[in-house]
Design a protein around this motif. Structure first.
Motif, PDB file in Angstrom:
ATOM      1  N   ASN A   1     -54.605   2.531 -98.814  1.00 41.24           N
ATOM      2  CA  ASN A   1     -54.715   1.468 -97.686  1.00 41.24           C
ATOM      3  C   ASN A   1     -54.177   0.359 -98.048  1.00 41.24           C
TER       4      ASN A   1
ATOM      5  N   GLU B   1     -50.052   7.640 -95.940  1.00 42.22           N
ATOM      6  CA  GLU B   1     -50.169   6.565 -94.692  1.00 42.22           C
ATOM      7  C   GLU B   1     -51.449   5.780 -95.040  1.00 42.22           C
TER       8      GLU B   1
ATOM      9  N   VAL C   1     -55.450   7.317 -95.448  1.00 41.58           N
ATOM     10  CA  VAL C   1     -55.437   8.678 -95.904  1.00 41.58           C
ATOM     11  C   VAL C   1     -55.544   8.795 -97.536  1.00 41.58           C
TER      12      VAL C   1
ATOM     13  N   SER D   1     -57.234  14.428 -94.084  1.00 42.04           N
ATOM     14  CA  SER D   1     -56.806  14.163 -92.797  1.00 42.04           C
ATOM     15  C   SER D   1     -55.318  15.131 -92.389  1.00 42.04           C
ATOM     16  N   ASP D   2     -55.089  14.924 -91.232  1.00 41.95           N
ATOM     17  CA  ASP D   2     -53.845  15.674 -90.621  1.00 41.95           C
ATOM     18  C   ASP D   2     -52.662  14.754 -90.733  1.00 41.95           C
ATOM     19  N   ASN D   3     -52.784  13.595 -90.950  1.00 41.77           N
ATOM     20  CA  ASN D   3     -51.868  12.481 -90.814  1.00 41.77           C
ATOM     21  C   ASN D   3     -51.144  12.351 -92.064  1.00 41.77           C
ATOM     22  N   TYR D   4     -50.209  13.363 -92.262  1.00 42.90           N
ATOM     23  CA  TYR D   4     -49.299  13.481 -93.479  1.00 42.90           C
ATOM     24  C   TYR D   4     -48.155  14.495 -93.507  1.00 42.90           C
ATOM     25  N   ILE D   5     -47.044  13.944 -94.041  1.00 43.54           N
ATOM     26  CA  ILE D   5     -45.822  14.960 -93.886  1.00 43.54           C
ATOM     27  C   ILE D   5     -45.204  15.043 -95.335  1.00 43.54           C
TER      28      ILE D   5
END
Ligand code: M6R
Length: 600
Positions: free
Chosen positions: A175, A210, A213, A226-230
């Protein structure tokens, strides 16, 4: 600035962590440490000063079989540089490394103290690991305890946590400060780092986490909460890695302004107060005036601060270009606080001006990015800007950190002199605290400057115009453009147009108008209308739509002019860089210029 590394795998953990920390060394630090684990066996090593000292302490364990470890280089913020304050910090059975600042650490610490926790360091980091154990002791579920801990923290924090309660795993969260998790080249291998340089050669695939996360990793599994990653492909060259994937150092440095300004404020803005441990409040005793000397970009940051010293601290302030000051036989009286501002601390003209003032018996202060530079050795007082190494010849993060330090200083002086009401001081500090977020580059805004740049590759010149602090910002915008695009650009106070410069107005004169909502909007608007009436091509930068603009870059609606200032700064930096790139120039090393000007 602080750095984080982590490793889980079958190689030599100590060696990988030490080499990783070495790659982060350029960011600056004053202590370093490691926590090494094998099941429930944990060893912790910490050392003050250079990494060599830590290497020395760990040399007898270099052929170890630790399965995982976390490491850290610390730049002191909360608490002095001591071994006790170095990371990793521990509770009874868990260890943590942390970059960033926990804004609510005091409330958490007070509550934990009441519950019997004992703290040995002065850091905000130590409260995280105690909070984790406090929760885990109640629920006996480390994963949930980690998530609950995170949910209670406010501020910027990237962390790695290891615990005997769940051995062989690394918990992580990002964060604010950067954190990357990478799949190692070997099977069952994972690595962490706060920038990608330590990962090069050891891994190919990584997640640049991000904000918000986190997750947990064991040899068998990487779980992200989380799903917020690539997944991204890591660069293969260290040089590229040093640019963090950016095309140029200048671009990287523009993008890291949010982070370095956070670093710059660490420990200085806390509990709604401004404090500078490095200077004494008696610095203003007997002082009636501030004189600032600097060159180039540093001069522009100084000019902006003169508005703030007069407006907020109510101290007379004037700013001079150092090369002019030296030879004007200046009148120096010891009721003047003499400040020099310099990224490098080596600029010959600024250094000589500083020596002159010191020899005349004035109190001196340097605002500088490089510790142990000539200016920090000469001045009576030093405030470091903590921008990290700036490689682009065109200064970017040096300017933002200098301006933030000088704004903080004006508020610190306002506190000493009680020149602002409590409410106004609080309002200023609230705004100041938002600067790191404002400096985060917005992709859409960057794209807009990239698209607009194609229209500004010719013409007989650029006017950058603004009023109040936006006048020095206009000067800085013009300097950035001329340095790297080699196009003629001048900065002006917008009210000055009719006194001469407007004679140049025609369609081939490009006006970049800084039109903040919170500072003299109507006045600037009239000045821009005058230019538009004479057919100058207008590019306005403003949160408010302006119908006479040929091009319009919309900034966010903010409630303090300094926040508009920093957002517009990023726009100006990006616009110059995109123009320079289209012109095929060397963005990082423009012709005829040097990073540090050590001759007069
Ligand atoms: O290291 P300094 O801040 O003292 O340097 C002063 C100027 O030479 C410097 O700001 C210069 O103007 C930059 N290249 C501008 O981008």
């Amino acid at each position: 600035m602080c750095g984080i590394v982590g490793y889980l795998g079958n190689k030599n953990t100590t060696k990988i962590l030490l080499e990783g920390l070495k790659e982060l060394e350029y960011r600056g630090y004053d202590s370093a440490g490691l926590a090494l684990l094998n099941g429930e066996d944990i060893e912790v090593y910490k050392a003050l000063g250079k990494l060599e000292n830590l290497r020395e302490k760990t040399k007898n364990i270099l052929n170890n079989s630790f399965e995982l470890g976390i490491g850290h280089t610390r730049w002191a913020t909360h608490g002095k540089p001591t071994e006790l304050n170095a990371h990793p910090h521990s509770g009874q059975y868990s260890y943590i490394v942390h970059n960033g600042i926990i804004e609510n650490y005091k409330e958490i610490k007070d509550s934990l103290l009441l519950q019997g926790h004992k703290f040995i360091s002065q850091t905000d980091t130590e409260v995280i690991v105690h909070l984790f154990e406090n929760i885990n002791n109640k629920i006996n579920d480390p994963k949930q305890a980690f998530k609950d801990t995170i949910s209670k923290l406010k501020g910027a924090f990237s962390i790695l946590l290891v615990t005997k309660a769940d051995p062989n795993k690394i918990y992580f969260f990002k964060n604010g400060s950067p954190l990357i998790v990478a799949k190692g080249n070997e099977k069952q291998e994972f690595l962490f780092a706060s920038s990608d340089a330590p990962l090069i050669g050891l891994a190919q695939n990584a997640i640049y986490l991000e904000d918000g996360v986190g997750g947990v990793v064991s040899k068998e599994e990487l779980e992200i909460f989380s799903d917020n990653y690539i997944w991204s492909i890591l660069p293969t060259s260290k040089q590229f890695a040093q640019k963090n994937g950016h095309r140029f150092f200048m671009e990287k440095e523009i993008y890291e302004q949010g982070d370095v300004v956070s670093d710059c404020m660490l420990g200085r803005v806390k509990d709604n107060e401004i404090n500078f441990d490095e200077i004494d409040s008696s610095i203003l005793d007997g002082i009636n005036e501030i004189k600032i000397c600097a060159c180039g970009t540093s001069y522009h940051a100084s000019m902006a601060s003169a508005y703030l010293f007069e407006r907020l601290s109510k101290i007379r302030c004037n700013v001079e270009i150092a090369s002019e000051f030296r030879y004007k036989e200046p009148l120096l009286t010891n009721d003047t606080l003499f400040i020099v501002v310099s990224q490098s601390g080596e600029t010959a003209d600024t250094l000589e001006a500083l020596k002159m003032a010191k020899n005349a018996g004035l109190k001196t202060l340097v605002v500088c990015n490089v510790n142990n530079s000539s200016m920090t050795r000469v001045a009576n007082n030093t405030i470091l800007t903590r921008a990290g190494i700036e490689k682009g010849v065109a200064s970017t993060k040096a300017f933002s950190t200098q301006t933030v330090v000088l704004w903080m200083l004006s508020l610190y002086f306002a506190k000493i002199k009680s020149s602002l009401s409590k409410e106004l001081l609080q309002k200023e500090i609230q705004a100041l605290s938002q600067v790191p977020k404002v400096l985060v580059v917005n992709n859409k805004l960057h794209e807009k400057t990239r698209r607009l740049s194609k229209r500004y590759l010719h013409g007989h010149g650029f006017f950058f115009i603004g009023r109040d602090v936006f006048y020095p910002l206009a000067l800085e915008g013009a300097l950035k453009l001329k340095e790297i695009s080699y196009l003629h650009a001048e900065g002006y106070p917008s009210g000055e147009m009719k006194h001469g410069p407007i004679a140049l107005a025609d369609p081939e004169l490009f006006t970049i108008a800084l039109m903040p909502k919170n500072s003299l909007y109507e006045k600037v608007k009239s000045n821009v209308e005058e230019l538009s009436a004479r057919d100058s091509t207008i590019c306005s930068i403003s949160p408010l739509h302006f119908e006479l603009s040929d091009d319009f870059i919309k900034t966010n609606d903010r409630d303090h002019y300094m926040l508009e200032f920093f957002e517009m700064l990023v726009v100006l930096q990006l616009l110059s860089m995109e123009i320079s790139i289209r012109l095929g120039n060397d963005v990082d090393m423009p012709r005829n210029l040097a990073k540090s000007v050590t001759v007069e």
